[in-house]
Design a protein around this motif. Structure first.
Motif, short mmCIF file in Angstrom:
data_model
loop_
_atom_site.label_atom_id
_atom_site.label_comp_id
_atom_site.label_asym_id
_atom_site.label_seq_id
_atom_site.Cartn_x
_atom_site.Cartn_y
_atom_site.Cartn_z
N SER A 9 0.83 -1.21 0.00
CA SER A 9 0.00 0.00 0.00
C SER A 9 0.87 1.26 0.00
N GLU A 10 1.93 1.24 0.80
CA GLU A 10 2.84 2.38 0.84
C GLU A 10 3.54 2.55 -0.50
N ALA A 11 3.95 1.46 -1.12
CA ALA A 11 4.58 1.53 -2.44
C ALA A 11 3.62 2.13 -3.46
N ALA A 12 2.36 1.71 -3.40
CA ALA A 12 1.36 2.24 -4.33
C ALA A 12 1.16 3.74 -4.10
N ARG A 13 1.11 4.16 -2.83
CA ARG A 13 0.95 5.58 -2.53
C ARG A 13 2.12 6.39 -3.05
N ARG A 14 3.33 5.91 -2.82
CA ARG A 14 4.52 6.63 -3.26
C ARG A 14 4.61 6.72 -4.79
N ALA A 15 4.17 5.68 -5.46
CA ALA A 15 4.26 5.66 -6.92
C ALA A 15 3.05 6.31 -7.58
N GLY A 16 1.98 6.53 -6.81
CA GLY A 16 0.79 7.12 -7.38
C GLY A 16 0.01 6.16 -8.25
#
Length: 192
Positions: A9-16
């Motif tokens: 989830s954090e990776a998705a948030r950071r990558a948009g």
């Protein structure tokens, strides 16, 4: 929990992107998985090389809100004599890295939002409003002080010495300023 990994989830948030997109990249091997978590090093490498990066996405590390920006030099540097510096010899402009440009844009947006919040909470006031209010205050003081000679000329004329005139003027001016202060009719905006 390792500091070398982040959640999907954090990776998705950071990558948009969506979490499903991260899972697809994990499955294809573009991003390395560490169990159900994302390997931070491989994620950062993937993030730097992706073509479909979106504008306005949070960077992986929050930059300071007010970066110190160095002014551009006024004199252009001499072109390099080295054959490896063809871009400077061809007078090609140097482009800013995408991550730096994105960070600068996000900082500017954050400063604008902070300014809007400060305006709504009356922490800051427009300069024009303050200047107008102070102008009104100064006009009232000016009117009051300029009216003193006409109103009090007879009493000043009765003074016998220069010291008496000075004392009378001091008393009149002090009284006028105290009346202006006691008016309480300040025209300054709230918070000023």
């Amino acid at each position: 929990m390792s500091s070398d990994t982040i959640t999907q989830s954090e990776a998705a948030r950071r990558a948009g992107v969506s979490r499903t997109t991260i899972q697809k990249h994990l499955a294809s091997g573009r991003i390395i998985a560490d169990g159900s978590r994302v390997n931070l090093v491989s994620f950062n490498e993937w993030l730097e090389t992706r073509d479909d990066a979106q504008q306005g996405v949070q960077p992986d590390v929050q930059p300071p809100l007010h970066p110190r920006v160095q002014p551009a030099p006024t004199v252009a540097p001499e072109p390099a004599q080295d054959a490896n510096c063809a871009s400077t010899q061809n007078n090609q402009p140097q482009l800013m890295p995408f991550n730096v440009a994105r960070t600068l844009e996000q900082n500017a947006k954050a400063r604008l939002k902070q300014l809007e919040f400060d305006e709504r909470s009356k922490e800051v006031v427009e300069v024009a409003l303050v200047a107008a209010a102070i102008g009104k205050e100064y006009a009232a003081v000016r009117r009051k002080l300029l009216a003193l000679p006409a109103e009090h000329a007879p009493s000043i004329h009765r003074c016998k010495t220069v010291a008496d005139v000075q004392e009378r003027l001091r008393v009149l001016i002090t009284r006028a300023l105290e009346e202006l202060t006691a008016d309480g009719g300040s025209t300054l905006p709230k918070g000023v």
